[in-house]
Scaffold this motif. Sequence first.
Motif, PDB file in Angstrom:
ATOM      1  N   GLY A 101       0.788  -1.222   0.000  1.00 28.69           N
ATOM      2  CA  GLY A 101       0.000   0.000   0.000  1.00 28.69           C
ATOM      3  C   GLY A 101       0.820   1.271   0.000  1.00 28.69           C
ATOM      4  N   TRP A 102       1.929   1.298  -0.727  1.00 27.31           N
ATOM      5  CA  TRP A 102       2.744   2.507  -0.749  1.00 27.31           C
ATOM      6  C   TRP A 102       3.474   2.613  -2.085  1.00 27.31           C
ATOM      7  N   LEU A 103       3.966   3.829  -2.358  1.00 32.87           N
ATOM      8  CA  LEU A 103       4.711   4.076  -3.581  1.00 32.87           C
ATOM      9  C   LEU A 103       6.147   3.567  -3.447  1.00 32.87           C
ATOM     10  N   PRO A 104       6.785   3.231  -4.552  1.00 34.93           N
ATOM     11  CA  PRO A 104       8.204   2.868  -4.494  1.00 34.93           C
ATOM     12  C   PRO A 104       9.039   4.040  -3.984  1.00 34.93           C
ATOM     13  N   GLY A 295      -5.261  11.704   9.043  1.00 41.87           N
ATOM     14  CA  GLY A 295      -4.421  11.605   7.861  1.00 41.87           C
ATOM     15  C   GLY A 295      -2.976  11.424   8.250  1.00 41.87           C
ATOM     16  N   SER A 296      -2.127  11.247   7.261  1.00 45.38           N
ATOM     17  CA  SER A 296      -0.684  11.156   7.509  1.00 45.38           C
ATOM     18  C   SER A 296       0.042  11.444   6.207  1.00 45.38           C
ATOM     19  N   TYR A 297       1.363  11.361   6.249  1.00 44.69           N
ATOM     20  CA  TYR A 297       2.195  11.688   5.095  1.00 44.69           C
ATOM     21  C   TYR A 297       2.945  10.473   4.566  1.00 44.69           C
ATOM     22  N   SER A 298       2.526   9.280   4.976  1.00 48.65           N
ATOM     23  CA  SER A 298       3.263   8.075   4.590  1.00 48.65           C
ATOM     24  C   SER A 298       3.118   7.758   3.105  1.00 48.65           C
ATOM     25  N   LYS A 299       2.023   8.187   2.473  1.00 53.51           N
ATOM     26  CA  LYS A 299       1.817   7.872   1.054  1.00 53.51           C
ATOM     27  C   LYS A 299       2.451   8.908   0.129  1.00 53.51           C
ATOM     28  N   ASN A 431      -1.486  -2.493  -6.858  1.00 49.56           N
ATOM     29  CA  ASN A 431      -0.837  -1.198  -6.723  1.00 49.56           C
ATOM     30  C   ASN A 431      -0.068  -0.945  -8.010  1.00 49.56           C
ATOM     31  N   VAL A 432      -0.579  -0.032  -8.852  1.00 47.89           N
ATOM     32  CA  VAL A 432      -0.012   0.149 -10.190  1.00 47.89           C
ATOM     33  C   VAL A 432       1.412   0.699 -10.142  1.00 47.89           C
TER      34      VAL A 432
END
Length: 453
Positions: A101-104, A295-299, A431-432
């Motif tokens: 669930g996160w970006l590279p 909310g958060s800034y993890s993504k 997750n694209v």
Amino acid sequence: MEAIRGRIASRALTTGDRLPSIRSFAATMGVSPSTVVEAYDRLAAEGMIRARRGSGFYVASAAPPPTLAEIGPKLDRAIDPLWVSRQSLDADAIVAKPGCGWLPADWMPNSAIRRAVRKLARANDGVLSDYGATRGHLTLRRLLARQFAGEGLEASPDQILLTGSGTQSIDLICRLLIRPGDTVVVDDPCYFNFQALLRAHQATMVGVPYTLTGPDMDRFGEVVATYRPRLYITNSALHNPTGATLSPQVAHRLLNVAAAHDVTIVEDEIFADFEPEPSPRLAALDGLSRVIRIGSYSKTLSASIRCGYIAARAGWIEALIDLQVATNFGGVSPAAAEVVFAALSDGSYRKHLEAVRRRLARARRDTAARLENLHISPWLMPRGGFYLWCSLPDGRDAATIARAALTEDLVLAPGDVFSVSQTASSFMRFNVSQMSDLRVFDVLERALAAAKE
């Protein structure tokens, strides 16, 4: 034997406690004393109890506390939310993770973070060494308040509490507002860690089907009238896992039903910055009366620099501060908050988000086309974000496919991980941003073929 095991498991008997005498327990159970002697001897052989000559039998060791995986329904590990999270978090760098669930890392604003870290190195000693203020970094809270005002949500900095993460925010809210056995409504499907957290709080979860425009409001009304839930937890902006967007009509109906039945809504807006244009926000429509925003800034910034927030009415913030002090002694790390504020204030952050949105749009189109070649179809094409919620060909079982893919170092997220009712077995979340390696599709094709056999 089962009666004694039950008493030990329920903590009615703990380590060192004396068991009932053979005669009294025989009378209680309606059996002969010899039957109790045999039961006690067997329990002693198992090591659960021990005999003291001339004194009787005593509990040798209390039952270990139940693990989180043992609370709630027993699930196939391939669709257990905790197991899927652990697969994604513990996977080696060489393992492809289209189920995470996160970006590279190379999609993140690492240059801005490095500049913020260098600036942190010049901060005063208190920032580097002291505990943080209980509400958290004031300047960051002021920045958040200004951002909220831009969308029509009036909230003072004192109505914002910084936390260690979005997950910690939900944990604090659950500690404040629910007790074991309370009912909480979630979307079906929903973010799987919502389920894991609620399981940890021993809440009763009831799912409401999620549609293209938000929760099924007819079903939502039935659920809140029947179960009298304390909370409804949902995503705003881009729903996880479906990518759907709440419509204005559903948002207004949702708030009316929640008000009529005294339901508090927790709105997680963690994906909001990936939207091309803002969609309706429950917190803004409600004015933080019965909606709590998290909310958060993890993504968008960094999953390594832990910083989240809660925006709520003043009385709840005061109670949440006490809980955060009790469980974490203080708020978010001052060093983490300084880095987040510096990165958000960097003029490059807006450009970073614009670039990521464009990159994700291309990735969604390309990934959807490649998946269609495998007869895997997106439920919808989202307005933004990095998830595609897809149906599998011929109703094939996603958990079976996930198990086969894992043997080839590919971590997937099968549909029932997200479904409280376990009715999404033929769906998969992709997750694209984690699917640029074409090997992913080769492994997926083999896993699909194996699931057909």
